[in-house]
Design an enzyme around this catalytic site. Structure first.
Site, mmCIF file in Angstrom:
data_model
loop_
_atom_site.group_PDB
_atom_site.id
_atom_site.type_symbol
_atom_site.label_atom_id
_atom_site.label_comp_id
_atom_site.label_asym_id
_atom_site.label_seq_id
_atom_site.Cartn_x
_atom_site.Cartn_y
_atom_site.Cartn_z
ATOM 1 N N LYS A 153 0.825 -1.203 0.000
ATOM 2 C CA LYS A 153 0.000 0.000 0.000
ATOM 3 C C LYS A 153 0.861 1.255 0.000
ATOM 4 C CE LYS A 153 -4.030 2.106 2.171
ATOM 5 N NZ LYS A 153 -5.155 1.931 3.105
ATOM 6 N N GLU B 29 9.577 -5.923 4.576
ATOM 7 C CA GLU B 29 9.664 -7.295 4.079
ATOM 8 C C GLU B 29 9.444 -7.348 2.566
ATOM 9 O OE1 GLU B 29 7.609 -7.553 8.195
ATOM 10 O OE2 GLU B 29 7.655 -6.192 6.467
ATOM 11 N N GLY C 275 -5.516 -2.790 3.883
ATOM 12 C CA GLY C 275 -4.753 -3.926 3.384
ATOM 13 C C GLY C 275 -5.485 -5.244 3.435
ATOM 14 N N ARG C 276 -6.112 -5.576 4.572
ATOM 15 C CA ARG C 276 -6.785 -6.869 4.684
ATOM 16 C C ARG C 276 -8.134 -6.877 3.981
ATOM 17 N NH1 ARG C 276 -6.219 -4.207 9.225
ATOM 18 N NH2 ARG C 276 -7.965 -3.603 10.558
ATOM 19 N N GLU D 151 -6.796 -8.947 13.384
ATOM 20 C CA GLU D 151 -6.220 -7.623 13.168
ATOM 21 C C GLU D 151 -7.313 -6.561 13.207
ATOM 22 O OE1 GLU D 151 -2.491 -6.839 10.738
ATOM 23 O OE2 GLU D 151 -4.026 -6.084 9.377
ATOM 24 N N HIS E 198 -8.027 -35.670 13.264
ATOM 25 C CA HIS E 198 -7.015 -36.540 13.860
ATOM 26 C C HIS E 198 -5.930 -35.730 14.558
ATOM 27 C CE1 HIS E 198 -8.569 -40.213 11.909
ATOM 28 N NE2 HIS E 198 -9.001 -39.348 11.010
ATOM 29 N N LYS F 20 7.693 -3.899 14.825
ATOM 30 C CA LYS F 20 8.381 -3.547 13.577
ATOM 31 C C LYS F 20 9.307 -2.358 13.786
ATOM 32 C CE LYS F 20 5.736 -3.552 9.876
ATOM 33 N NZ LYS F 20 4.568 -3.352 8.995
#
Length: 507
Positions: A192, A198, A251-252, A337, A368, A478
């Site tokens: 964005k 990263e 963003g999400r 978030e 399982h 961060k």
């Protein structure tokens, strides 16, 4: 909004009797009341919340909370493009990307989609030479959504093979590069702000890989997906290959914007358009259907009831379809978030539980691994099951029949339980679950499922009085990491200092 007025209804809700699911099903109208089929563009979808502890009495009090917190007004503010993200001073206009919202925002989104379609079509037609692969680099919402959609919808093949890379760990990018040929690969950089550490670190390494692979103009192989197009151009991407999206798309919530470029590359534009249509159908349901009959509001009511009244600290999601195995990962970010907050929208303390921990897996594998705790553990954990009626493979239909049988059996067993004189073999039952059953899994259906969960998350936030559209909680760690990278960061606790020294970092 009046959190103080809502408090009396929360208190009354906590004081209601707590009948068992078996007792609730004594009402012959229960299934009709709490199971709804929506006819959506991708096919019908059943939303069955009957095996939860919702009841007319619970609904009435949660409806009173919704009224006190002005849920309808908050919904209308969301759709009309008001600045409901008050801490960041902007709107949250992801629905405009689907054609639902303020007219000017819808028009802007349509124009940006047209720009993206032109580039997608041109690439598919060979304008950038032969393109077999796309390495999509992003993180968080810039990666989780594309990864989910591509994994779910391209099991039968894709127009372009897409590799989604998010982790700063070089092993992730290296694996993608080993699967691709630089001569036939494009790089999508999704950020964005176009400053995400990263993402930009991975992007630089991808450029170096292109150079080492013989590409004389590696920037010419890059597509930028960003709300900061000027920074992408400054970084080196030609403006014709910059696909912007609005600053008001978080963003999400950004999969519907140019962040969906890799999905369109994999599916073709028609598939991406169907994806948007499925989401828009859910938008219309959220807007047009009365709260009492709204499947989104019903799901949020159950979420709030279990977190606020029954003290449930987690909610589990199990996809009984291999194609949806990444959905729990996607929902973790969306819900935690968005609603993992400790203050109200006005900055005052949140005096109730916030979002539960969202976790899950894929059936039948999870049976399982973790279902022992769900059936016989001491934690009460509401469960969502997601399944698809039409199988996604060409093998013996027995595979799918066994899969669906297990899905429905787990919900029945959680509710019914089983008595035994041997405590180790006794199942208490009365454990809630909800089931979403899709006719088919296609772009429109997946778009609808994601939009359903977006609005479900929003409803919970509105009723708690929090802002689901900021995420300041991710920033402190961060910032400290950048401080360490820059050679600073003295004065940590002894444990952190020792770890940095042992790793040879910062000193």
């Amino acid at each position: 909004m009046s959190a103080s007025e809502a408090k009396q209804y929360w208190t009354a809700l906590e004081g209601l009797p707590k009948p068992t699911l078996k007792e609730l099903f004594a009402d012959g109208a229960r299934l009709a009341r709490y199971s709804t089929t929506l006819d959506l563009p991708g096919g019908p979808v059943i939303f069955d919340w009957s095996k939860t502890h919702l009841s007319p009495e619970v609904d009435a009090l949660l409806g009173a909370v919704a009224a006190a917190m002005d849920l309808e007004g908050r919904r209308d503010a969301l759709i009309s493009g008001e600045k409901i993200n008050n801490t960041e001073g902007r709107a949250a206009e992801h629905t405009a990307e689907r054609g639902i919202g303020k007219d000017t925002s819808v028009e802007e989104a349509a124009a940006l989609h047209a720009r993206m379609q032109m580039l997608v079509d041109a690439i598919h037609e060979g304008a950038l030479g032969e393109v077999k692969s796309l390495i999509h680099i992003g993180i968080g919402g810039s990666a989780l959504g594309p990864a989910l959609a591509i994994d779910a919808l391209t099991r039968d093949g894709a127009k372009v093979a897409v590799h989604v890379v998010s982790n700063i760990d070089g092993c992730a990018l290296e694996a993608a590069m080993k699967a691709c040929d630089p001569a036939t690969t494009l790089i999508a950089v999704a950020s964005k702000t176009f400053t995400t550490t990263e993402t930009m670190t991975n992007a630089h390494s991808a450029l170096e890989w292109l150079r080492e692979g013989g590409e004389s103009d590696p920037y010419g192989r890059v597509i930028a997906l960003t709300a900061s197009p000027e920074k992408a151009v400054e970084w080196g991407v030609d403006e014709t290959r910059v696909l912007p999206f609005s600053e008001t798309v978080g963003g999400r919530y950004s999969l519907w914007s140019s962040i969906g470029f890799p999905v369109a590359m994999a599916l073709g534009w028609q598939g991406f358009a169907e994806f948007l249509d499925g989401a828009a159908a859910i938008d219309r349901h959220f807007i047009d259907v009365d709260l009492a009959e709204n499947v989104i509001v019903r799901a949020a009511f159950a979420d709030l009831y279990y977190a606020q009244v029954r003290g449930c600290q987690t909610r589990a999601v199990f996809a009984y379809d291999e194609r949806l195995k990444l959905l729990p990962d996607y929902l973790q970010q969306l819900e935690m978030e968005s609603n993992g907050k400790r203050v109200l929208a006005d900055g005052t303390p949140l005096m109730r539980a916030s979002a539960p921990v969202t976790w899950g897996g894929v059936g039948t594998d999870a049976q399982h691994a973790v279902f022992q705790l769900l059936h016989q553990g001491t934690h009460l954990i509401p469960v969502d099951f997601l399944a698809v009626k039409t199988q996604g493979h060409d093998l013996d239909p027995a595979h799918h029949e066994i899969l669906l049988s297990n899905c429905f059996a787990q919900g029945a067993a959680l509710m019914a339980g089983k008595a035994s004189d041997d405590g180790a073999r006794a199942y208490p039952g009365d454990r809630p679950s909800a089931t979403i059953l899709c006719e088919d899994l296609n772009p429109a259906t997946l778009g609808a499922l994601i939009a359903f969960h977006e609005h479900r998350t929003f409803v919970s936030a509105a009723m708690l009085g929090i802002n689901p559209f900021d995420q300041f909680g991710v920033e402190l760690g961060k910032a400290i990491a950048k401080q360490i990278e820059a050679g600073g960061g003295e004065g940590f606790d002894p444990s952190t200092e020792a770890l940095l020294a042992a790793a040879g970092i910062g000193g």
